[in-house]
Design an enzyme around this catalytic site. Structure first.
Site, PDB file in Angstrom:
ATOM      1  N   HIS A  12       0.818  -1.225   0.000  1.00  0.00           N
ATOM      2  CA  HIS A  12       0.000   0.000   0.000  1.00  0.00           C
ATOM      3  C   HIS A  12       0.853   1.278   0.000  1.00  0.00           C
ATOM      4  O   HIS A  12       0.501   2.250   0.686  1.00  0.00           O
ATOM      5  CB  HIS A  12      -0.980  -0.015   1.180  1.00  0.00           C
ATOM      6  CG  HIS A  12      -0.314  -0.072   2.530  1.00  0.00           C
ATOM      7  ND1 HIS A  12      -0.792  -0.829   3.564  1.00  0.00           N
ATOM      8  CD2 HIS A  12       0.787   0.540   3.022  1.00  0.00           C
ATOM      9  CE1 HIS A  12      -0.023  -0.679   4.627  1.00  0.00           C
ATOM     10  NE2 HIS A  12       0.949   0.155   4.323  1.00  0.00           N
ATOM     11  N   HIS A  59      -1.572   3.951  10.414  1.00  0.00           N
ATOM     12  CA  HIS A  59      -0.249   4.596  10.393  1.00  0.00           C
ATOM     13  C   HIS A  59      -0.226   5.861  11.247  1.00  0.00           C
ATOM     14  O   HIS A  59       0.402   6.853  10.886  1.00  0.00           O
ATOM     15  CB  HIS A  59       0.150   4.954   8.963  1.00  0.00           C
ATOM     16  CG  HIS A  59       0.377   3.772   8.065  1.00  0.00           C
ATOM     17  ND1 HIS A  59      -0.645   3.068   7.495  1.00  0.00           N
ATOM     18  CD2 HIS A  59       1.517   3.177   7.643  1.00  0.00           C
ATOM     19  CE1 HIS A  59      -0.146   2.088   6.733  1.00  0.00           C
ATOM     20  NE2 HIS A  59       1.162   2.131   6.818  1.00  0.00           N
ATOM     21  N   HIS A 192      10.187  -3.886   3.298  1.00  0.00           N
ATOM     22  CA  HIS A 192      10.584  -2.479   3.175  1.00  0.00           C
ATOM     23  C   HIS A 192      10.982  -1.892   4.511  1.00  0.00           C
ATOM     24  O   HIS A 192      10.508  -2.311   5.559  1.00  0.00           O
ATOM     25  CB  HIS A 192       9.527  -1.613   2.489  1.00  0.00           C
ATOM     26  CG  HIS A 192       8.184  -1.435   3.151  1.00  0.00           C
ATOM     27  ND1 HIS A 192       7.321  -2.470   3.440  1.00  0.00           N
ATOM     28  CD2 HIS A 192       7.525  -0.307   3.542  1.00  0.00           C
ATOM     29  CE1 HIS A 192       6.194  -1.984   3.956  1.00  0.00           C
ATOM     30  NE2 HIS A 192       6.303  -0.670   4.057  1.00  0.00           N
ATOM     31  N   GLU A 239       4.629  -5.465   8.067  1.00  0.00           N
ATOM     32  CA  GLU A 239       3.225  -5.401   7.610  1.00  0.00           C
ATOM     33  C   GLU A 239       2.785  -6.699   6.928  1.00  0.00           C
ATOM     34  O   GLU A 239       1.588  -6.897   6.692  1.00  0.00           O
ATOM     35  CB  GLU A 239       3.034  -4.229   6.635  1.00  0.00           C
ATOM     36  CG  GLU A 239       3.137  -2.868   7.301  1.00  0.00           C
ATOM     37  CD  GLU A 239       3.087  -1.711   6.295  1.00  0.00           C
ATOM     38  OE1 GLU A 239       2.947  -0.565   6.748  1.00  0.00           O
ATOM     39  OE2 GLU A 239       3.194  -1.950   5.070  1.00  0.00           O
TER      40      GLU A 239
HETATM   41  C1  DHB Z   1       5.846   3.512   2.027  1.00  0.00           C
HETATM   42  C2  DHB Z   1       5.355   2.233   2.310  1.00  0.00           C
HETATM   43  C3  DHB Z   1       4.387   2.059   3.305  1.00  0.00           C
HETATM   44  O1  DHB Z   1       3.886   0.828   3.662  1.00  0.00           O
HETATM   45  C4  DHB Z   1       3.885   3.155   3.986  1.00  0.00           C
HETATM   46  O2  DHB Z   1       2.899   2.949   4.889  1.00  0.00           O
HETATM   47  C5  DHB Z   1       4.382   4.425   3.730  1.00  0.00           C
HETATM   48  C6  DHB Z   1       5.361   4.603   2.746  1.00  0.00           C
HETATM   49  C7  DHB Z   1       6.867   3.729   0.957  1.00  0.00           C
HETATM   50  O3  DHB Z   1       7.468   2.771   0.466  1.00  0.00           O
HETATM   51  O4  DHB Z   1       7.063   4.886   0.526  1.00  0.00           O
HETATM   52 FE    FE Z   2       2.544   0.978   5.429  1.00  0.00          FE
END
Ligand code: DHB
Ligand code: FE
Length: 278
Positions: A12, A59, A192, A239
Site C-alpha cells: 500500500h 499509520h 521495506h 506489515e
Molecule cells: C511507504 C510504504 C508504506 O507501507 C507506507 O505505509 C508508507 C510509505 C513507501 O514505500 O514509501
Molecule cells: Fe505501510
C-alpha cells in the site's frame, strides 16, 4: 450463510495514490505494478464479492504511540478517508456493515481475542489504496469491515497470533447468517524499511518464499519471531502480518489465482496475490 470467496493481498505504498490521481498507470515506472492487477480485476468481475474484510495497519491516524490497540475492529456505518500527509487526494467515505462487524467482534472475543471495538474509524492509505487498486472505477462496490493489527508500536502480535486471528475472523464470516459473498484483503508489506541505516532494505528471496508459503504451507512464517521478521523484511516489512491474517481467514487449501511482485515502488517490494479456496 455468508461465503468466503477468496483472499487478496497487496502493498500500500502511498505513492500509488499519487500515480492514480495523475493517471500515471502506464508510465514505465508504474506499468509493471499496475498491470499486475488486471487479471485479478477480471477475476473479481466474475466472483463479485459484496463485502471486503480488510486487515491493515493504522499509520498514526486513529491510534498514536500513546494509545495502541493490538487488534481493533471497525464497526461503523461508514469510514471517512483522511490521510496522514502523503498528499493523496481524499476519497469519499466507504460503506461499512456494522451487523457483520459486531458478529466478527463477538466471535473474536469468544475465541479470546480481546479486540478494541471502533464505532468510528478513520481510514488511511492502507485501506483506500487496496480498494482503489482492486476496484478502480466509480464507487467502491463492496461494504467493508476494517480490522487493524498493530505493526507500529512494540510489542507487536506474533505471526502465529495473526494467523490465528485470521482463522477466527474466517470462522466468524462463515457463520454469518447473511448471504453475502466476502473477500478478505490484507494490506501492507512486502519487505521495506523507510528509515534508519537500512532504509531501502528489500529481501526478494524471503518475499518470494513467503508468497509461496501462503499457498503451500501457511504456518511457515510462524517459525519466526517478530524481531527475526523485522531483520528479514525491514521495520515496515513486518506489515506482512496482514497477509498471514488474510491467509488464515480463507478456509482450507487454496489456489493462486494470480500474483505479481515488482521492486521497487518507492522503498518497497510491491507484492500482490489473489487466492481462492479449492
Ligand atoms: C511507504 C510504504 C508504506 O507501507 C507506507 O505505509 C508508507 C510509505 C513507501 O514505500 O514509501
Ligand atoms: Fe505501510
Amino acid at each position: 450463510m455468508a461465503k468466503i470467496i477468496g483472499g487478496l493481498t497487496t502493498s500500500h505504498v502511498p505513492a500509488i495514490g499519487g500515480a492514480i490521481a495523475r493517471g500515471s498507470q502506464q508510465d514505465a515506472y508504474w506499468k509493471p505494478f499496475f498491470d499486475g492487477f488486471l487479471p485479478v480485476r477480471a477475476w473479481l468481475d466474475e466472483v463479485k464479492p459484496d463485502v471486503a474484510v480488510l486487515f491493515h495497519n493504522d499509520h498514526g491516524l486513529n491510534f498514536f504511540l500513546d494509545k495502541m490497540p493490538t487488534f481493533a475492529v471497525g464497526a461503523a456505518p461508514e469510514y471517512s478517508n483522511a490521510d496522514e500527509g502523503w498528499g493523496i487526494p481524499t476519497l469519499p467515505p466507504f460503506q461499512g456493515i456494522p451487523e457483520l462487524s459486531w458478529h466478527i467482534i463477538e466471535h473474536l472475543v469468544d475465541k479470546e481475542f480481546d479486540v478494541t471495538t471502533c464505532q468510528e474509524m478513520l481510514i488511511d492509505h492502507a485501506v483506500t489504496l487496496p480498494l482503489k487498486l482492486f476496484w478502480p472505477e466509480g464507487t467502491c462496490p463492496v461494504q467493508i469491515v476494517p480490522v487493524c493489527i498493530n505493526t507500529v508500536q512494540f510489542p507487536l502480535p506474533s505471526a502465529k497470533r495473526c494467523l490465528a486471528l485470521g482463522k477466527a475472523v474466517g470462522e466468524a464470516i462463515s457463520s454469518w447468517q447473511g448471504a453475502q459473498r466476502v473477500i478478505v484483503i490484507g494490506s501492507g508489506g512486502l519487505s521495506h524499511q523507510l528509515d534508519g541505516t537500512r532504509a531501502g532494505f528489500i529481501n526478494k528471496p524471503f518475499d518470494l518464499k513467503f508468497m509461496d508459503s501462503l499457498v503451500s504451507e501457511p504456518e511457515w512464517a510462524t517459525q519466526f519471531t517478530i524481531p527475526e521478521l523485522v531483520e528479514k523484511t525491514g521495520t515496515q516489512g513486518i506489515e506482512l502480518l496482514m497477509w498471514l491474517a488474510t491467509r488464515g481467514a480463507v478456509p482450507g487449501r487454496v489456489r493462486k489465482v494470480h500474483a505479481n511482485y515488482h521492486i521497487p515502488i518507492s522503498n518497497t517490494a510491491a507484492g500482490m496475490m489473489a487466492l481462492e479456496p479449492i
